[in-house]
Design an enzyme around this catalytic site. Structure first.
Site, mmCIF file in Angstrom:
data_model
loop_
_atom_site.group_PDB
_atom_site.id
_atom_site.type_symbol
_atom_site.label_atom_id
_atom_site.label_comp_id
_atom_site.label_asym_id
_atom_site.label_seq_id
_atom_site.Cartn_x
_atom_site.Cartn_y
_atom_site.Cartn_z
ATOM 1 N N ASP A 13 0.912 -1.325 -0.063
ATOM 2 C CA ASP A 13 0.035 0.016 -0.049
ATOM 3 C C ASP A 13 0.763 1.322 0.200
ATOM 4 O OD1 ASP A 13 -2.275 -1.713 0.183
ATOM 5 O OD2 ASP A 13 -2.242 -1.757 2.422
ATOM 6 N N LYS A 16 1.659 2.268 -4.869
ATOM 7 C CA LYS A 16 2.352 1.597 -6.097
ATOM 8 C C LYS A 16 1.488 1.971 -7.381
ATOM 9 C CE LYS A 16 2.341 -2.124 -4.382
ATOM 10 N NZ LYS A 16 2.231 -2.065 -2.760
ATOM 11 N N GLY A 40 -4.465 -4.079 -3.968
ATOM 12 C CA GLY A 40 -5.547 -3.060 -4.310
ATOM 13 C C GLY A 40 -4.812 -1.942 -4.504
ATOM 14 N N HIS A 41 -4.751 -1.422 -5.929
ATOM 15 C CA HIS A 41 -3.988 -0.467 -6.401
ATOM 16 C C HIS A 41 -4.827 0.583 -6.782
ATOM 17 C CE1 HIS A 41 -0.136 -3.183 -7.200
ATOM 18 N NE2 HIS A 41 -0.716 -3.381 -5.798
ATOM 19 N N GLN A 223 2.141 -5.919 -3.276
ATOM 20 C CA GLN A 223 2.561 -6.038 -1.741
ATOM 21 C C GLN A 223 3.796 -5.237 -1.735
ATOM 22 O OE1 GLN A 223 1.345 -9.276 -3.349
ATOM 23 N NE2 GLN A 223 -0.401 -8.174 -2.728
HETATM 24 P P1 GDP Z 1 -0.727 0.391 -3.500
HETATM 25 O O1 GDP Z 1 -1.496 -0.914 -3.040
HETATM 26 O O2 GDP Z 1 0.854 0.517 -3.328
HETATM 27 O O3 GDP Z 1 -1.057 0.821 -4.709
HETATM 28 O O4 GDP Z 1 -1.437 1.676 -2.665
HETATM 29 P P2 GDP Z 1 -3.133 1.809 -2.285
HETATM 30 O O5 GDP Z 1 -3.777 2.101 -3.357
HETATM 31 O O6 GDP Z 1 -3.488 0.446 -1.477
HETATM 32 O O7 GDP Z 1 -3.004 2.614 -0.952
HETATM 33 C C1 GDP Z 1 -2.467 4.069 -1.351
HETATM 34 C C2 GDP Z 1 -3.460 5.227 -0.935
HETATM 35 O O8 GDP Z 1 -3.004 6.543 -0.949
HETATM 36 C C3 GDP Z 1 -4.395 5.209 -2.096
HETATM 37 O O9 GDP Z 1 -5.770 5.791 -1.427
HETATM 38 C C4 GDP Z 1 -4.034 6.582 -2.893
HETATM 39 O O10 GDP Z 1 -4.901 7.075 -3.469
HETATM 40 C C5 GDP Z 1 -3.410 7.255 -1.943
HETATM 41 N N1 GDP Z 1 -2.023 7.920 -2.368
HETATM 42 C C6 GDP Z 1 -1.316 7.726 -3.134
HETATM 43 N N2 GDP Z 1 -0.247 8.631 -3.158
HETATM 44 C C7 GDP Z 1 -0.541 9.482 -2.276
HETATM 45 C C8 GDP Z 1 -0.019 10.949 -2.055
HETATM 46 O O11 GDP Z 1 1.198 11.128 -2.240
HETATM 47 N N3 GDP Z 1 -0.590 11.671 -1.167
HETATM 48 C C9 GDP Z 1 -2.034 11.035 -0.387
HETATM 49 N N4 GDP Z 1 -2.445 12.094 0.303
HETATM 50 N N5 GDP Z 1 -2.579 9.939 -1.052
HETATM 51 C C10 GDP Z 1 -1.643 9.281 -1.763
HETATM 52 P P1 IMO Z 2 -0.918 -3.987 -2.496
HETATM 53 O O1 IMO Z 2 -0.321 -4.669 -3.692
HETATM 54 C C1 IMO Z 2 -0.917 -4.532 1.935
HETATM 55 C C2 IMO Z 2 -1.027 -8.414 3.657
HETATM 56 C C3 IMO Z 2 -2.207 -9.047 4.416
HETATM 57 C C4 IMO Z 2 -1.568 -9.909 5.395
HETATM 58 C C5 IMO Z 2 -0.596 -10.682 4.515
HETATM 59 C C6 IMO Z 2 -0.897 -11.998 3.901
HETATM 60 O O2 IMO Z 2 -2.262 -3.346 -2.384
HETATM 61 O O3 IMO Z 2 0.148 -3.410 -1.610
HETATM 62 P P2 IMO Z 2 -2.373 -12.777 1.619
HETATM 63 O O4 IMO Z 2 -4.031 -12.138 1.355
HETATM 64 O O5 IMO Z 2 -1.577 -11.936 0.598
HETATM 65 O O6 IMO Z 2 -2.260 -13.945 1.858
HETATM 66 O O7 IMO Z 2 -2.107 -11.731 3.085
HETATM 67 O O8 IMO Z 2 -0.271 -9.907 3.525
HETATM 68 N N1 IMO Z 2 -1.142 -8.041 2.296
HETATM 69 C C7 IMO Z 2 -1.136 -6.887 2.002
HETATM 70 N N2 IMO Z 2 -0.966 -5.645 2.751
HETATM 71 N N3 IMO Z 2 -1.012 -4.473 0.668
HETATM 72 C C8 IMO Z 2 -1.258 -5.517 -0.134
HETATM 73 O O9 IMO Z 2 -1.222 -5.167 -1.438
HETATM 74 C C9 IMO Z 2 -1.227 -6.753 0.617
HETATM 75 N N4 IMO Z 2 -1.474 -8.023 -0.006
HETATM 76 C C10 IMO Z 2 -1.563 -8.820 1.100
HETATM 77 O O10 IMO Z 2 -2.919 -8.005 4.875
HETATM 78 O O11 IMO Z 2 -1.095 -9.374 6.324
HETATM 79 MG MG MG Z 3 -3.117 -1.382 -1.850
#
Ligand code: GDP
Ligand code: IMO
Ligand code: MG
Length: 430
Positions: A13, A16, A40-41, A223
């Protein structure tokens, strides 16, 4: 032509999706190489907020092709839902998505096993996303998994039913849980063999041919390094390799095909799910320090896949230094700098203290990691907002000092900074 791999350098998270969507404007192909619907991107473009799970984060760019590589695990039902959502928001993806026929499939019985294990675990819950990731990769490693290409043969189909019966046996007799009805497996099979099959093919061969002709590829990790099966905080990890080297294996290209490895990290740290977290300030329920809630609220730290509150803490340079080392990362993209706006002081964990010794890298034993105490360095905060700043020259000096210090401590320079969730809220540091 430069091929770049972009991976998470913390516990997932890191932003990415946002960064890959931005960088994708400069490439022709984006390829995922591991993970599946646990990811979840989030992409924010104008009023639209899209969360991708299987589909690479280049899909919003009309001229970018997207590949789901063989290292990924695919849930036919969840992928179909994700693609329908893209249809709903008007994304024309059909001619641009290629799924490897070698991807292993996630069936409803994998999800049921994942849920049952988590429900039964007492003190040792992993806190998975319950998307069937672990059970599907288990089947793959045990050589009883089922790939898209296996669905063409009676033996492949027989294996699905054999696995279903075995999963139901475990569910009923070991986990005392409900068995999975035959119909839900049939539904998944129908989607996988039916309309989804139009987008399935030899993605590795296609990618290699395009690369020979000079196409540039952006490999998108899911991840993060500390969730890597080999290098992460085992057993609190996911069931695939998340580090940069996995990009070659998970797509079917050679290791020398990748020229740069970018680590994506937040300006602080989050973790969702269980496992040690040395700089933790807020555990999703209990507040250990008021800054923890500030980070969670300002950063809107809720899981993109499960909606769970994320645990939050200060930036941990030990974690990111380790990610730089094991990933061979050449530069960092630091996200969510804006979330630190307005704090009087900002802390960075530079080392851990364990039994009177200082550690610069995390120990392998999770119990030892849980006992590590962070050693902090305190930097000045800034009053001027960085939110939405596009130009490095407009960053407050204290923010620049923070970015410089992060680079020094982790051993890779911060080259890009994200200052908001929107696609264009990115700046490049010289
Ligand atoms: P990922 O799994 O690495 O793609 O990250 P996620 O999408 O799960 O979580 C990142 C969250 O931060 C999302 O809600 C993005 O919209 C938000 N986000 C990404 N970059 C920034 C930033 O520079 N500032 C803020 N405030 N939010 C951001
Ligand atoms: P993105 O790509 C954050 C964590 C879960 C748990 C562990 C194992 O959005 O960054 P799993 O379902 O893969 O067997 O869970 O890994 N986890 C993540 N945490 N971002 C993710 O994906 C994750 N995918 C799995 O919360 O701790
Ligand atoms: Mg994510």
């Amino acid at each position: 032509m430069t091929n770049i791999v972009a991976v998470g350098a913390q516990w997932g998270d890191e932003g990415k999706g946002k960064f890959v969507d931005w960088l994708a404007a400069r490439t022709s192909i984006v390829a995922r190489f591991q993970g599946g619907p646990n990811a979840g991107h989030t992409l924010v473009v104008g009023d639209e907020r899209i969360v991708l799970h299987h589909v690479p984060s280049g899909i919003l760019h009309e001229d970018v092709h997207c590949v789901i590589g063989s290292g990924c695990v695919v849930s036919p039902l969840r992928l179909a839902e994700e693609l329908r959502e893209l249809d709903r928001v008007g994304v024309d993806w059909q001619a641009r998505l290629l799924i490897s026929e070698r991807c292993h499939l996630i069936f409803p019985y994998h999800e049921a096993l994942d849920r049952a294990r988590e429900a039964r675990a007492k003190g040792d819950k992993i806190g998975t996303t319950c998307r069937g990731i672990g059970p599907a990769y288990e089947d793959k490693a045990a050589r009883r998994g089922v790939r898209f290409c296996d669905l063409a043969s009676p033996e492949g189909i027989a294996r699905v039913w054999e696995n279903w019966r075995f999963a139901n046996f475990l569910l009923e007799h070991w986990f005392q849980a409900q068995p999975v009805p035959r119909e839900s497996v049939e539904e998944a099979l129908e989607v996988a063999r039916g309309w989804l099959s139009r987008f399935v093919g030899d993605a590795g061969a296609w990618l290699r041919a395009r690369m020979r002709r000079g196409a540039s590829v952006l490999f998108e990790g899911a991840q993060g390094a500390l969730l890597d099966l080999d290098h992460g905080t085992y057993p609190f990890v996911t069931s695939s390799n998340t580090v940069a080297a996995a990009a070659a294996i998970g797509t079917g290209v050679g290791p020398l095909a990748i020229h740069e490895a970018v680590g994506i990290c937040k300006a602080y740290t989050t973790r969702v799910g269980a496992g040690p977290f040395p700089t933790e300030l807020y555990d999703g329920e209990r507040l250990l320090d008021p800054i923890g809630r500030h980070l969670a609220e300002r950063g809107q730290e809720f899981g993109s896949t499960t909606g769970r509150p994320r645990r939050t803490g200060w930036f941990d340079a030990v974690v990111v230094r380790y990610a730089v080392e094991v990933g061979g990362l050449t530069a960092l993209a630091l996200t969510k700098l804006d979330v630190l706006d307005g704090l009087a002081e900002i802390k960075i964990c530079t080392a851990y203290e364990l039994d009177g010794k200082q550690l610069l890298l995390p120990p392998a034993d999770p119990a030892a990691l849980a006992r590590c105490r962070p050693v902090y360095e305190t930097l000045a905060g800034w009053d001027t907002a960085t939110a939405g700043v596009h130009d490095a020259a407009q960053l407050p000096p204290a923010a620049r000092a923070f970015l410089q210090r992060v680079g020094e401590l982790v051993g890779a320079p911060v080259r890009w900074v994200s200052t908001g969730p929107e696609r264009e809220e990115v700046l490049r540091l010289r």
